[in-house]
Design an enzyme around this catalytic site. Structure first.
Site, PDB file in Angstrom:
ATOM      1  N   GLU A  65       0.972  -1.203   0.016  1.00 38.98           N
ATOM      2  CA  GLU A  65      -0.105  -0.050   0.033  1.00 38.98           C
ATOM      3  C   GLU A  65       0.977   1.216  -0.136  1.00 38.98           C
ATOM      4  OE1 GLU A  65      -3.696  -1.884   2.579  1.00 38.98           O
ATOM      5  OE2 GLU A  65      -1.740  -1.270   3.492  1.00 38.98           O
ATOM      6  N   GLY A 235      -8.093  -6.228  11.392  1.00 39.27           N
ATOM      7  CA  GLY A 235      -8.896  -6.446  10.060  1.00 39.27           C
ATOM      8  C   GLY A 235      -8.606  -4.953   9.279  1.00 39.27           C
ATOM      9  N   ASP A 236      -7.784  -5.211   8.369  1.00 42.22           N
ATOM     10  CA  ASP A 236      -7.408  -3.729   7.582  1.00 42.22           C
ATOM     11  C   ASP A 236      -7.320  -3.992   6.000  1.00 42.22           C
ATOM     12  OD1 ASP A 236      -5.345  -5.539   7.599  1.00 42.22           O
ATOM     13  OD2 ASP A 236      -3.958  -3.997   8.555  1.00 42.22           O
ATOM     14  N   VAL A 302      -8.077   1.030  10.786  1.00 39.71           N
ATOM     15  CA  VAL A 302      -7.357   0.249   9.644  1.00 39.71           C
ATOM     16  C   VAL A 302      -6.008   0.957   9.366  1.00 39.71           C
ATOM     17  CG1 VAL A 302      -9.290  -0.505   8.180  1.00 39.71           C
ATOM     18  CG2 VAL A 302      -8.719   1.666   7.833  1.00 39.71           C
TER      19      VAL A 302
HETATM   20  N1  LIG Z   1      -4.912  -0.636  11.802  1.00 42.12           N
HETATM   21  C1  LIG Z   1      -3.562  -0.346  11.879  1.00 42.12           C
HETATM   22  O1  LIG Z   1      -3.318   0.710  11.781  1.00 42.12           O
HETATM   23  C2  LIG Z   1      -2.504  -1.654  11.733  1.00 42.12           C
HETATM   24  C3  LIG Z   1      -1.089  -1.082  11.805  1.00 42.12           C
HETATM   25  C4  LIG Z   1      -0.393  -2.341  11.711  1.00 42.12           C
HETATM   26  C5  LIG Z   1      -0.837  -3.560  11.525  1.00 42.12           C
HETATM   27  N2  LIG Z   1      -1.966  -3.688  11.488  1.00 42.12           N
HETATM   28  C6  LIG Z   1      -2.628  -5.271  11.284  1.00 42.12           C
HETATM   29  O2  LIG Z   1      -2.599  -5.762  12.671  1.00 42.12           O
HETATM   30  C7  LIG Z   1      -2.491  -7.156  12.589  1.00 42.12           C
HETATM   31  C8  LIG Z   1      -1.212  -7.724  13.511  1.00 42.12           C
HETATM   32  O3  LIG Z   1       0.241  -7.113  12.950  1.00 42.12           O
HETATM   33  P1  LIG Z   1       1.540  -7.614  13.451  1.00 42.12           P
HETATM   34  O4  LIG Z   1       2.663  -6.851  12.912  1.00 42.12           O
HETATM   35  O5  LIG Z   1       1.490  -7.817  14.932  1.00 42.12           O
HETATM   36  O6  LIG Z   1       1.357  -9.254  12.642  1.00 42.12           O
HETATM   37  P2  LIG Z   1       2.034 -10.337  13.309  1.00 42.12           P
HETATM   38  O7  LIG Z   1       1.949 -11.420  12.210  1.00 42.12           O
HETATM   39  O8  LIG Z   1       3.317 -10.320  14.008  1.00 42.12           O
HETATM   40  O9  LIG Z   1       1.217 -10.918  14.678  1.00 42.12           O
HETATM   41  C9  LIG Z   1      -0.011 -11.475  14.280  1.00 42.12           C
HETATM   42  C10 LIG Z   1      -0.403 -12.463  15.474  1.00 42.12           C
HETATM   43  O10 LIG Z   1      -1.526 -12.822  15.484  1.00 42.12           O
HETATM   44  C11 LIG Z   1      -1.895 -14.249  15.784  1.00 42.12           C
HETATM   45  N3  LIG Z   1      -2.865 -14.755  15.377  1.00 42.12           N
HETATM   46  C12 LIG Z   1      -3.555 -15.145  14.141  1.00 42.12           C
HETATM   47  N4  LIG Z   1      -4.736 -15.642  14.210  1.00 42.12           N
HETATM   48  C13 LIG Z   1      -5.033 -15.611  15.399  1.00 42.12           C
HETATM   49  C14 LIG Z   1      -6.486 -15.862  16.111  1.00 42.12           C
HETATM   50  N5  LIG Z   1      -7.318 -16.482  15.393  1.00 42.12           N
HETATM   51  N6  LIG Z   1      -6.437 -15.837  17.441  1.00 42.12           N
HETATM   52  C15 LIG Z   1      -5.284 -15.242  18.169  1.00 42.12           C
HETATM   53  N7  LIG Z   1      -4.340 -14.802  17.472  1.00 42.12           N
HETATM   54  C16 LIG Z   1      -4.209 -15.049  16.214  1.00 42.12           C
HETATM   55  C17 LIG Z   1      -0.715 -14.988  15.065  1.00 42.12           C
HETATM   56  O11 LIG Z   1      -0.252 -16.195  15.790  1.00 42.12           O
HETATM   57  C18 LIG Z   1       0.379 -13.740  15.294  1.00 42.12           C
HETATM   58  O12 LIG Z   1       1.213 -14.056  16.628  1.00 42.12           O
HETATM   59  C19 LIG Z   1      -1.930  -7.471  11.189  1.00 42.12           C
HETATM   60  O13 LIG Z   1      -3.177  -7.814  10.331  1.00 42.12           O
HETATM   61  C20 LIG Z   1      -1.763  -5.914  10.464  1.00 42.12           C
HETATM   62  O14 LIG Z   1      -2.141  -5.819   9.121  1.00 42.12           O
HETATM   63  C21 LIG Z   1      -3.037  -2.639  11.508  1.00 42.12           C
END
Ligand SMILES: NC(=O)c1ccc[n+]([C@@H]2O[C@H](COP(=O)([O-])OP(=O)(O)OC[C@H]3O[C@@H](n4cnc5c(N)ncnc54)[C@H](O)[C@@H]3O)[C@@H](O)[C@H]2O)c1
Length: 348
Positions: A65, A235-236, A302
């Site tokens: 993105e 969820g994004d 998001v």
């Molecule tokens: N809204 C925002 O501004 C924003 C910013 C950064 C990241 N994000 C999103 O946040 C999410 C997490 O990012 P991250 O960098 O920490 O990712 P990451 O991959 O480091 O961590 C995600 C964790 O979620 C766990 N997981 C997956 N499915 C699960 C479930 N059903 N129940 C419990 N745990 C579960 C995984 O085991 C993993 O440890 C991503 O989807 C990312 O796109 C959003």
């Protein structure tokens, strides 16, 4: 002989190493508090910003993105990916870099890593919203999804909102163990849980931050009681959500920028008439925030470009007088602005 680049050619570049030195120098909680205030200050002048849903390039494995915005004086963009299957291959789910530029000349001002900065700004944004919408005196948060963002989220809620206990849960117990270890000296009471249900027990703030390229159901309706604030950040992306839609039917939902969230947020599960409030309207007094203690407030986060803009400007302002950057000659700057070719020729 090539001549040395002119002073106009140089801008500060903040590498990952320098970003880490920067954070340790000022202290992470102080940075999270200041960043929260910087993001909120820009939300309070929402009208000044140029706003578009981010440009997304989708593929089977993830998304790349571009997130641009401008307030008329400065321009910024972030390049960021989202690849939930990355961690299994040893790569990060989210990695980013970004640029701040002047609007008057279009010249860049600063280039920086933004993987760490995204984690900081996402946590600061969550805390900014929670301090206005969470039930008063919230002391306990659930943190579901204990990956890269998790500790940042917990620390921002502690520093900005006054959270004292974090209840961790991840489907992968090693992620929970990692987060518990990292938060060991944070001053938070850390409770490791074995289910999402257990994690949300007694929590006034529930953060979901999981990564799965699917319509996941991290929380079902029967799990969520009244009087909580849900901070849903995982969820994004189209086809990537975390909450059962029945929760949305009961919640009062706040978003960053509605046109982008309709595409990417939890509310993609709802039809276009589902009511949402853009959060800046709560700050300006145009809209009500939490109206009673029993309400479920939902921040359907998001990630929006102005938050990165605020983070970039914050870092840029704090760089002055420090050595947390390198100068890089990113711009070709010929003596005669029209003699670009001559500059190249003279370097032969
Ligand atoms: N809204 C925002 O501004 C924003 C910013 C950064 C990241 N994000 C999103 O946040 C999410 C997490 O990012 P991250 O960098 O920490 O990712 P990451 O991959 O480091 O961590 C995600 C964790 O979620 C766990 N997981 C997956 N499915 C699960 C479930 N059903 N129940 C419990 N745990 C579960 C995984 O085991 C993993 O440890 C991503 O989807 C990312 O796109 C959003």
């Amino acid at each position: 002989m090539p001549t040395a680049p002119s002073p106009l050619a140089y801008i500060p570049f903040v590498s990952v190493e320098n970003m880490m030195r920067f954070v340790h120098h000022f202290g992470i909680e102080k940075i999270l508090v200041e960043l929260t205030d910087a993001i909120e200050a820009d939300y309070r002048r929402w009208d000044r910003f140029e706003k578009i849903p981010r440009l997304a390039s989708h593929s089977r494995d993830g998304v790349i993105e571009l997130m641009p915005t401008s307030d008329g004086e400065a321009f910024s963009f972030k390049y960021v990916n989202g690849h939930p299957s990355n961690t299994a291959k040893g790569f990060q789910t989210v990695a980013a870099f970004g640029l701040l530029a002047r609007v008057d000349t279009g010249y860049p001002l600063m280039l920086t890593e933004m993987t760490l900065l995204t984690a900081l700004r996402t946590a600061a944004t969550s805390a900014m919203v929670a301090r206005h919408l969470a039930p008063g005196n919230a002391k306990v948060m659930a943190m579901i999804g204990n990956g890269a963002q998790a500790e940042f989220q917990a620390l921002a809620m502690k520093a900005v909102v006054g959270i004292e206990e974090v209840r961790l849960y991840d489907i992968d117990a090693s992620a929970t163990a990692k987060a518990a270890r990292n938060l060991g000296d944070s001053g938070l009471r850390v409770v490791s849980c074995t289910s999402a249900q257990d994690a949300i027990e007694g929590a006034q703030i529930i953060t979901t931050c999981t990564a799965d390229k699917a319509y996941a159901t991290i929380l079902t309706d029967n799990m969520v009681g009244s009087g909580v604030h849900i901070n849903a950040i995982g969820g994004d992306c189209p086809g990537k959500t975390e909450l059962h839609k029945d929760i949305l039917s009961r919640a009062v939902t706040f978003v960053e920028f509605e046109p982008q969230t309709r595409i990417e947020g939890e509310i993609q599960q709802m039809d276009a008439s589902y009511p949402v409030t853009e959060f800046w309207r709560v700050l300006s007094g145009d809209a009500e925030g939490r109206s009673d203690a029993r309400q479920i407030t939902l921040f359907d986060s998001v990630g929006f470009a102005t938050e990165d803009f605020s983070a970039l400007r914050y870092i840029y302002s704090k760089l002055q007088g420090t050595d947390f950057f390198q100068q890089i000659d990113i711009l070709a700057d010929p003596d005669d602005p029209r003699d670009l070719f001559g500059m190249l020729q003279r370097a032969a």
